[in-house]
Design an enzyme around this catalytic site. Structure first.
Site, PDB file in Angstrom:
ATOM      1  N   GLU A  81       0.828  -1.188   0.000  1.00  0.00           N
ATOM      2  CA  GLU A  81       0.000   0.000   0.000  1.00  0.00           C
ATOM      3  C   GLU A  81       0.870   1.248   0.000  1.00  0.00           C
ATOM      4  OE1 GLU A  81      -2.859  -0.460   3.186  1.00  0.00           O
ATOM      5  OE2 GLU A  81      -4.071  -1.768   1.925  1.00  0.00           O
ATOM      6  N   CYS A  95       3.517   8.833   0.466  1.00  0.00           N
ATOM      7  CA  CYS A  95       4.125   8.061   1.550  1.00  0.00           C
ATOM      8  C   CYS A  95       4.389   6.671   0.971  1.00  0.00           C
ATOM      9  CB  CYS A  95       3.150   8.003   2.728  1.00  0.00           C
ATOM     10  SG  CYS A  95       3.703   6.934   4.057  1.00  0.00           S
ATOM     11  N   CYS A 102       6.785  -5.920   7.456  1.00  0.00           N
ATOM     12  CA  CYS A 102       7.919  -5.338   8.200  1.00  0.00           C
ATOM     13  C   CYS A 102       8.378  -6.342   9.254  1.00  0.00           C
ATOM     14  CB  CYS A 102       7.487  -4.041   8.877  1.00  0.00           C
ATOM     15  SG  CYS A 102       8.855  -3.238   9.751  1.00  0.00           S
ATOM     16  N   CYS A 106       6.336  -3.581  15.547  1.00  0.00           N
ATOM     17  CA  CYS A 106       5.899  -2.621  16.571  1.00  0.00           C
ATOM     18  C   CYS A 106       4.434  -2.922  16.904  1.00  0.00           C
ATOM     19  CB  CYS A 106       6.024  -1.187  16.063  1.00  0.00           C
ATOM     20  SG  CYS A 106       7.697  -0.783  15.550  1.00  0.00           S
ATOM     21  N   CYS A 109       1.326  -1.066  15.260  1.00  0.00           N
ATOM     22  CA  CYS A 109       1.354  -0.901  13.808  1.00  0.00           C
ATOM     23  C   CYS A 109       0.778  -2.116  13.087  1.00  0.00           C
ATOM     24  CB  CYS A 109       2.797  -0.652  13.386  1.00  0.00           C
ATOM     25  SG  CYS A 109       3.028  -0.661  11.618  1.00  0.00           S
ATOM     26  N   GLY A 152       7.261  -1.052   6.182  1.00  0.00           N
ATOM     27  CA  GLY A 152       8.663  -1.459   6.209  1.00  0.00           C
ATOM     28  C   GLY A 152       9.609  -0.466   6.836  1.00  0.00           C
ATOM     29  N   GLU A 153      10.832  -0.949   7.103  1.00  0.00           N
ATOM     30  CA  GLU A 153      11.901  -0.127   7.682  1.00  0.00           C
ATOM     31  C   GLU A 153      12.903   0.159   6.554  1.00  0.00           C
ATOM     32  OE1 GLU A 153      13.184   1.496  10.567  1.00  0.00           O
ATOM     33  OE2 GLU A 153      14.791   1.815   9.114  1.00  0.00           O
ATOM     34  N   SER A 184      12.125   7.820   7.356  1.00  0.00           N
ATOM     35  CA  SER A 184      11.795   7.612   8.761  1.00  0.00           C
ATOM     36  C   SER A 184      12.273   6.231   9.194  1.00  0.00           C
ATOM     37  CB  SER A 184      10.272   7.714   8.914  1.00  0.00           C
ATOM     38  OG  SER A 184       9.910   7.352  10.219  1.00  0.00           O
ATOM     39  N   SER A 207      11.245   7.262  14.613  1.00  0.00           N
ATOM     40  CA  SER A 207      10.021   6.815  15.297  1.00  0.00           C
ATOM     41  C   SER A 207      10.393   6.524  16.740  1.00  0.00           C
ATOM     42  CB  SER A 207       9.506   5.515  14.666  1.00  0.00           C
ATOM     43  OG  SER A 207       9.053   5.759  13.377  1.00  0.00           O
ATOM     44  N   LEU A 208      10.004   7.396  17.640  1.00  0.00           N
ATOM     45  CA  LEU A 208      10.454   7.262  19.035  1.00  0.00           C
ATOM     46  C   LEU A 208       9.376   6.623  19.913  1.00  0.00           C
ATOM     47  CD1 LEU A 208      13.177   8.232  20.267  1.00  0.00           C
ATOM     48  CD2 LEU A 208      11.832   9.953  21.446  1.00  0.00           C
ATOM     49  N   HIS A 209       8.249   7.302  20.044  1.00  0.00           N
ATOM     50  CA  HIS A 209       7.028   6.775  20.657  1.00  0.00           C
ATOM     51  C   HIS A 209       7.056   6.476  22.152  1.00  0.00           C
ATOM     52  CE1 HIS A 209       6.001   6.741  16.527  1.00  0.00           C
ATOM     53  NE2 HIS A 209       6.630   5.644  16.224  1.00  0.00           N
ATOM     54  N   ASN A 283      -4.361   6.101  15.273  1.00  0.00           N
ATOM     55  CA  ASN A 283      -5.548   5.575  14.598  1.00  0.00           C
ATOM     56  C   ASN A 283      -5.829   4.200  15.171  1.00  0.00           C
ATOM     57  OD1 ASN A 283      -5.512   7.773  12.533  1.00  0.00           O
ATOM     58  ND2 ASN A 283      -3.481   6.882  12.297  1.00  0.00           N
ATOM     59  N   CYS A 324      -1.129   6.698   9.568  1.00  0.00           N
ATOM     60  CA  CYS A 324       0.058   6.063  10.112  1.00  0.00           C
ATOM     61  C   CYS A 324      -0.229   4.749  10.814  1.00  0.00           C
ATOM     62  CB  CYS A 324       0.674   7.003  11.150  1.00  0.00           C
ATOM     63  SG  CYS A 324       2.064   7.796  10.474  1.00  0.00           S
TER      64      CYS A 324
HETATM   65  S1  SF4 Z   1       5.954   1.235  12.785  1.00  0.00           S
HETATM   66 FE1  SF4 Z   1       7.383   1.105  11.027  1.00  0.00          FE
HETATM   67  S2  SF4 Z   1       9.090  -0.108  11.861  1.00  0.00           S
HETATM   68 FE2  SF4 Z   1       7.378  -0.477  13.249  1.00  0.00          FE
HETATM   69  S3  SF4 Z   1       6.363  -2.332  12.454  1.00  0.00           S
HETATM   70 FE3  SF4 Z   1       5.335  -0.532  11.526  1.00  0.00          FE
HETATM   71  S4  SF4 Z   1       6.365  -0.276   9.574  1.00  0.00           S
HETATM   72 FE4  SF4 Z   1       7.710  -1.550  10.824  1.00  0.00          FE
END
Ligand code: SF4
Length: 330
Positions: A81, A95, A102, A106, A109, A152-153, A184, A207-209, A283, A324
């Protein structure tokens, strides 16, 4: 579309041929080689067979028309996507995804819950931008910005992401300025070093969070290998080399990471002139709830009081699951 094949087929032809072909793909945005009339008929036929320009995709448009999500089908049948965000100031940001799924998992996500299928090729990354460039052509609009914040990363697929950035940045292709491209990461420090070396003008987001390792480790398993101190050290080295600002992304999860105390802790950690914090309204996808607007406002106020530049990201496309952490290749 396989862009390296295009280079290969035209490598023995006069240089202007490749330029003509790229102009047809990236400027004229032809979807079929038969429309590239500056190219000889024989060559068009060869390209039609060996470098087809079709991009298979289905789109969903949000109610306000400002977010468009596309599910693209790859040659091997896998789906990814990608999202177009149309800003009110005429910017159009894509984006892009860099992997199918991934591996980092996380907790907040949706992509993370899919697991990892494979890396995307540089052509598959560029195709996402090309898809939306064609989509905007009818309104005579263009893609102005690209963010690597989809599935993905990016730093775990750096060679292909790097090649894709070169194509996006190339004046003979999309010609998108380096400062209009952002990458990112969940904090892969080797990748941060590579970015500083390879593209010092490109924007970096982290991406800290969470304000501490305990909570971050619970939300993001990658924190075990890349704890906060290691990431911040790497970010400081990046700033030393590039003198660029760095954005820290912080998704606001109700009763998880959104208290006043956590804001103070975060402020202490991130007090540095070139650090910025972007608070993202979450979200909900079942596991967590989103912080209330009042909570986010309070959190932001604590950061600002401590002298930290903080913004709150507009929530794009929640009604079509394009926001996101909601991309899942469905
Ligand atoms: S937030 Fe980014 S790094 Fe973490 S699982 Fe989702 S896509 Fe992967």
């Amino acid at each position: 579309m396989n862009l390296s094949k295009l280079d290969e087929i035209l490598k023995s032809a006069p240089v202007f041929r490749l330029a003509q072909a790229k102009k047809a793909v990236f400027f004229d945005l032809v979807e079929d080689w038969s429309k590239a009339t500056t190219i000889s008929k024989d060559l068009r036929e060869k390209l039609r067979k060996e470098v087809p320009l079709e991009i298979k995709g289905k789109i969903l448009v949000s109610k306000n028309g400002r977010t468009v999500k596309a599910a693209l089908e790859l040659e091997d049948g896998l789906k990814i996507e990608t999202v177009l965000m149309k800003h009110t100031d005429k910017r159009n940001t894509v984006c892009v995804s860099s992997q199918v799924g991934c591996p980092l998992g996380c907790l907040f996500c949706v992509t993370g819950t899919m697991g990892f299928k494979r890396n995307l090729t540089s052509s598959e990354i560029v195709e996402q931008v090309l898809f939306f460039a064609r989509y905007l052509k009818k309104d005579k609009e263009k893609i102005t910005n690209v963010v690597f914040m989809g599935m993905g990363e990016p730093f775990l697929n750096w060679e292909n992401v790097k090649k894709a950035i070169e194509i996006l940045n190339d004046d003979n292709c999309f010609g998108i300025g380096a400062r209009k491209i952002s990458v990112s990461t969940a904090g892969i420090t080797e990748g941060i070093e590579r970015l500083a070396e390879d593209f010092p003008q490109i924007n970096l987001a982290i991406s800290l969070h969470a304000p501490d390792d305990k909570l971050r480790g619970e939300l993001m398993p990658v924190n075990q290998k890349y704890p906060l101190e290691k990431i911040l050290k790497s970010v400081d080295e990046y700033i030393e080399k590039t003198n660029r600002k760095v954005m820290f992304e912080y998704v606001m999860l109700k009763d998880v990471n959104d208290s006043e105390e956590q804001a103070k802790k975060l402020a202490k950690r991130l007090k540095y002139p070139l650090y910025m914090v972007n608070l993202i309204a979450y979200n909900p996808n079942g596991r967590f709830e989103s912080s209330s607007p009042e909570r986010i406002k309070k959190f932001k106020a604590v950061l600002e009081k401590a002298g930290i530049f903080a913004t709150q990201r507009y929530r794009f496309g929640t009604d079509i699951e394009a926001a996101c952490g909601q991309l899942a290749g469905k």
